[in-house]
Design a protein around this motif. Structure first.
Motif, PDB file in Angstrom:
ATOM      1  N   GLY A   1       0.180   3.188  -3.848  1.00 50.62           N
ATOM      2  CA  GLY A   1      -1.018   3.073  -2.521  1.00 50.62           C
ATOM      3  C   GLY A   1      -0.968   2.650  -1.237  1.00 50.62           C
ATOM      4  O   GLY A   1      -1.754   2.608  -0.232  1.00 50.62           O
ATOM      5  N   GLY A   2      -0.250   3.495  -1.103  1.00 50.23           N
ATOM      6  CA  GLY A   2       0.302   2.999   0.605  1.00 50.23           C
ATOM      7  C   GLY A   2      -0.461   4.721   1.883  1.00 50.23           C
ATOM      8  O   GLY A   2      -0.924   5.239   1.093  1.00 50.23           O
ATOM      9  N   ASP A   3      -0.524   4.047   2.960  1.00 50.37           N
ATOM     10  CA  ASP A   3      -1.546   4.383   3.658  1.00 50.37           C
ATOM     11  C   ASP A   3      -0.752   5.776   4.127  1.00 50.37           C
ATOM     12  O   ASP A   3      -0.067   5.743   4.957  1.00 50.37           O
ATOM     13  N   ALA A   4      -1.157   6.934   3.530  1.00 49.51           N
ATOM     14  CA  ALA A   4      -0.008   8.323   3.927  1.00 49.51           C
ATOM     15  C   ALA A   4      -0.772   8.971   4.807  1.00 49.51           C
ATOM     16  O   ALA A   4       0.579   9.068   5.468  1.00 49.51           O
ATOM     17  N   ALA A   5      -1.525   8.073   5.721  1.00 54.63           N
ATOM     18  CA  ALA A   5      -1.424   8.939   7.700  1.00 54.63           C
ATOM     19  C   ALA A   5      -0.778   7.727   8.233  1.00 54.63           C
ATOM     20  O   ALA A   5      -0.204   8.283   9.531  1.00 54.63           O
ATOM     21  N   ALA A   6      -0.502   6.304   7.931  1.00 53.79           N
ATOM     22  CA  ALA A   6       0.294   5.655   8.951  1.00 53.79           C
ATOM     23  C   ALA A   6       2.070   5.655   8.799  1.00 53.79           C
ATOM     24  O   ALA A   6       2.349   6.602   9.853  1.00 53.79           O
ATOM     25  N   LEU A   7       2.148   6.449   7.389  1.00 55.13           N
ATOM     26  CA  LEU A   7       3.261   6.767   6.756  1.00 55.13           C
ATOM     27  C   LEU A   7       3.685   7.979   7.677  1.00 55.13           C
ATOM     28  O   LEU A   7       5.001   8.076   8.291  1.00 55.13           O
ATOM     29  N   THR A   8       2.387   8.723   7.546  1.00 58.16           N
ATOM     30  CA  THR A   8       3.657  10.242   8.154  1.00 58.16           C
ATOM     31  C   THR A   8       3.033   9.827  10.079  1.00 58.16           C
ATOM     32  O   THR A   8       4.126  10.289  10.529  1.00 58.16           O
ATOM     33  N   THR A   9       2.719   8.972  10.641  1.00 58.00           N
ATOM     34  CA  THR A   9       2.603   8.864  11.797  1.00 58.00           C
ATOM     35  C   THR A   9       3.598   8.237  12.595  1.00 58.00           C
ATOM     36  O   THR A   9       4.606   8.964  12.711  1.00 58.00           O
TER      37      THR A   9
END
Length: 123
Positions: free
Chosen positions: A106-114
């Motif tokens: 459930g992590g934030d994919a956009a934040a992890l990608t950034t």
């Protein structure tokens, strides 16, 4: 060839930048320069080692036609653009496994990608 998507994208961005100042055209490849190419089974084992909590088994399909190895010649990108993969195979697999594991939790994919883009740029 196995590589992290950010390494390929890095090459495309270098090429785009270069094409704004030159009329040079032609085919470009951005692939890992490693001399040892891991098998699908090896990549799977490494991925699961980083990812955890999963297992796999090989089921041969006699109707599937696959090449034993895929390689592209990236010498033009290396010599002309100075491009190189920034991640080795273990790092590429670890970053991918981390991304999938965090997204599945459930992590934030956009934040992890950034975060991964920033770490890649810092190399």
């Amino acid at each position: 060839p196995w590589q992290h998507v950010l390494d390929a994208l890095y090459g495309y961005l270098l090429l785009a930048q270069r094409l704004t100042t030159t009329k040079e055209r032609g085919a470009w490849n951005f692939g890992p320069g490693e001399s040892t190419l891991p098998t699908v089974a090896d990549v799977t084992k490494r991925f699961l080692g980083f990812f955890g909590k999963a297992e796999w088994r090989r089921t041969p399909d006699p109707d599937t036609i696959e090449r034993n190895a895929l390689q592209v010649d990236s010498s033009k990108a290396r010599s002309t653009l100075g491009w190189r993969s920034k991640l080795n195979i273990d790092e590429a697999i670890a970053w991918s496994a981390q991304w999938y594991a965090q997204c599945m939790r459930g992590g934030d994919a956009a934040a992890l990608t950034t975060d991964q883009i920033a770490a890649h740029e810092a190399r």
